[in-house]
Structure formats: structure tokens, C-alpha cells
Design a protein around this motif. Structure first.
Motif, PDB file in Angstrom:
ATOM      1  N   LYS A  19      -4.997   1.612  -2.326  1.00 57.03           N
ATOM      2  CA  LYS A  19      -4.442   0.389  -1.775  1.00 57.03           C
ATOM      3  C   LYS A  19      -3.889  -0.471  -2.896  1.00 57.03           C
ATOM      4  O   LYS A  19      -4.385  -0.445  -4.016  1.00 57.03           O
ATOM      5  CB  LYS A  19      -5.519  -0.406  -1.026  1.00 57.03           C
ATOM      6  CG  LYS A  19      -5.987   0.290   0.241  1.00 57.03           C
ATOM      7  CD  LYS A  19      -6.898  -0.566   1.062  1.00 57.03           C
ATOM      8  CE  LYS A  19      -6.278  -1.771   1.646  1.00 57.03           C
ATOM      9  NZ  LYS A  19      -5.316  -1.635   2.702  1.00 57.03           N
TER      10      LYS A  19
ATOM     11  N   ASP B 281       0.821  -1.211   0.000  1.00 63.05           N
ATOM     12  CA  ASP B 281       0.000   0.000   0.000  1.00 63.05           C
ATOM     13  C   ASP B 281       0.855   1.261   0.000  1.00 63.05           C
ATOM     14  O   ASP B 281       0.459   2.280  -0.548  1.00 63.05           O
ATOM     15  CB  ASP B 281      -0.917   0.007   1.229  1.00 63.05           C
ATOM     16  CG  ASP B 281      -1.970  -1.087   1.187  1.00 63.05           C
ATOM     17  OD1 ASP B 281      -2.199  -1.658   0.111  1.00 63.05           O
ATOM     18  OD2 ASP B 281      -2.561  -1.357   2.249  1.00 63.05           O
TER      19      ASP B 281
ATOM     20  N   CYS C 210      -3.776  -3.787  -4.651  1.00 61.71           N
ATOM     21  CA  CYS C 210      -4.711  -4.915  -4.717  1.00 61.71           C
ATOM     22  C   CYS C 210      -4.330  -5.865  -5.841  1.00 61.71           C
ATOM     23  O   CYS C 210      -3.835  -5.441  -6.891  1.00 61.71           O
ATOM     24  CB  CYS C 210      -6.127  -4.416  -4.969  1.00 61.71           C
ATOM     25  SG  CYS C 210      -6.731  -3.290  -3.700  1.00 61.71           S
TER      26      CYS C 210
ATOM     27  N   PRO D   3      -9.990   1.692  -2.009  1.00 62.82           N
ATOM     28  CA  PRO D   3     -10.495   0.570  -1.218  1.00 62.82           C
ATOM     29  C   PRO D   3     -12.013   0.515  -1.251  1.00 62.82           C
ATOM     30  O   PRO D   3     -12.655   1.531  -1.497  1.00 62.82           O
ATOM     31  CB  PRO D   3      -9.969   0.854   0.189  1.00 62.82           C
ATOM     32  CG  PRO D   3      -9.695   2.313   0.221  1.00 62.82           C
ATOM     33  CD  PRO D   3      -9.363   2.718  -1.178  1.00 62.82           C
ATOM     34  N   ASN D   4     -12.563  -0.658  -0.996  1.00 64.89           N
ATOM     35  CA  ASN D   4     -14.037  -0.821  -0.981  1.00 64.89           C
ATOM     36  C   ASN D   4     -14.657  -0.124   0.192  1.00 64.89           C
ATOM     37  O   ASN D   4     -14.198  -0.024   1.231  1.00 64.89           O
ATOM     38  CB  ASN D   4     -14.415  -2.300  -0.937  1.00 64.89           C
ATOM     39  CG  ASN D   4     -14.054  -2.981  -2.237  1.00 64.89           C
ATOM     40  OD1 ASN D   4     -13.941  -2.342  -3.262  1.00 64.89           O
ATOM     41  ND2 ASN D   4     -13.892  -4.279  -2.183  1.00 64.89           N
TER      42      ASN D   4
END
Length: 71
Positions: A57, A49, A59, A70-71
Motif C-alpha cells: 500500500k 496503492d 503510505c 499493510p498492517n
């Protein structure tokens, strides 16, 4: 058992198995929600990150890694 009767028995058995299976649902139906476009060339945009800008982030995206929200 003669070959003809054996064939009918096998056909009846297979038909019984097929009729006992649940129907397939959801084939061809559109699903709601956004889709992500991912570059599938396995590039490693980041390893952690800390290598991503702002609050992005690092991923996994298939075999690649990308910086994303990010979610």
C-alpha cells in the motif's frame, strides 16, 4: 508587602504548583515492538496503492510516501 515577603510568596506559590504536578513516567524506558526505518528526504515513491507492487500500500512516512505491507 516588602520585596522579601513577595519573593517568598512567589517561591511558595511556584513550589506548590510543582508539587501538585503528576510525576513524569516512561522517560528513558524502552518500548516493545518493531521500529520502521524511514528515509526522511521527502521522496514520493507512490501517489496511490495502484503504483505499488503486489499487495503493498502507498503510505505516508513523514513528508514522504512509500510502498509498504499493510498492517
Amino acid at each position: 508587602m516588602p520585596t522579601c515577603r513577595l519573593g517568598l510568596f512567589v517561591a511558595a506559590l511556584l513550589l506548590g504548583l510543582l508539587l501538585g504536578l503528576p510525576p513524569v513516567t516512561g522517560t528513558g524506558a524502552e518500548k516493545s515492538g518493531p521500529t520502521l526505518e524511514v528515509d526522511l528526504n521527502c521522496t514520493q515513491e507512490c501517489l496511490s496503492d495502484g503504483e505499488c507492487a503486489d499487495n503493498l500500500k502507498c503510505c505516508r512516512a513523514g513528508c514522504a510516501t512509500v510502498c509498504q505491507m499493510p498492517n
